[in-house]
Design an enzyme around this catalytic site. Sequence first.
Site, PDB file in Angstrom:
ATOM      1  CB  ALA A  62      -0.929   0.004   1.215  1.00  0.00           C
ATOM      2  CB  ALA A 110       3.083   0.814   4.758  1.00  0.00           C
ATOM      3  CB  CYS A 111       4.673   0.555  -0.669  1.00  0.00           C
ATOM      4  SG  CYS A 111       5.987   0.496  -1.910  1.00  0.00           S
ATOM      5  CG  PHE A 112       7.521   4.501   1.015  1.00  0.00           C
ATOM      6  CD1 PHE A 112       8.640   5.260   0.726  1.00  0.00           C
ATOM      7  CD2 PHE A 112       6.525   4.406   0.057  1.00  0.00           C
ATOM      8  CE1 PHE A 112       8.770   5.924  -0.476  1.00  0.00           C
ATOM      9  CE2 PHE A 112       6.643   5.065  -1.157  1.00  0.00           C
ATOM     10  CZ  PHE A 112       7.770   5.817  -1.425  1.00  0.00           C
ATOM     11  CG  ASP A 113       7.635  -1.958   6.771  1.00  0.00           C
ATOM     12  OD1 ASP A 113       7.651  -1.354   7.855  1.00  0.00           O
ATOM     13  OD2 ASP A 113       8.006  -3.126   6.623  1.00  0.00           O
TER      14      ASP A 113
END
Length: 280
Positions: free
Chosen positions: A82, A147-150
């Site tokens: 996400a 979350a993608c930026f994790d």
Amino acid sequence: MIKPVWRLIRSGRCAPADNMAIDEAILISVGEGASPPTVRFYGWQPAALSIGYFQRAEGAVDLDELKRRGLGFVRRPTGGRAVLHDIELTYCVVVQASHPGMPAGVNDACRALSAGLAAGLGRLGLAARMAGRPGGKRADPEAASAACFDSPSWYELLADGRKVAGSAQMRHKGVILQHGSVPLELDADLLFAVLQFPAERIRERMKAAFSERAAAVNDLLRRRGLSPVTPAQAEDAFAAGFEEALGVRLVPGDLTEAERKTAARLARDKYGSDVWNLRR
């Protein structure tokens, strides 16, 4: 030496379904030979959450909270997790896989296109490096969220050790589509408010880990005593970065009439549909 000419499209802020539909319409047109290789920059109206092609919305996304906060929602045609699209530069590159100088392998092609992002960040005053090839071990294997930026993929970009750009790639009939997000500002509270977690303590732990691993461009610029940039300024920097890294000349252009019609159909029948966005 004459540089290959690519098309540059600046779409401005578009609805979530329209953004994904336009990207796919360009992919189709380039595949048919009707359009040249294309770099597209765009934003989101309203701000929206996008999820990856393979990601389940159920159990990961709080759709009621998204609606309550007035945020849009769409499933991307590419993988990943996400992403909250708000104050950011979103880019899309579409090019034939056989284009001269384009590496054959998926990861190497991702790396080559991401070099344009790195060059753009450099023009903004940020030195960025690739995250590194796979095989490294996460310091906390359990601290992963939707979350993608994790966490960064190996070809994605880090500045000050934190992820500053998230990208994903797909291929269709010999054509590469790579798109991604470069946040200028990052609202972790909002992102984690619209994701679902088994318990509140887990949400808070994941949000804290995310904030350590991800960064927005303007936050990093402020730490250096530099002025924050607007989306338009970021577009200029990244356009020059792609020209530099790919050895091409970007010429401003627009969608063809056929691309517009294809995008309108895809926005209506695919990306604006619950059948696509909520599928398991």
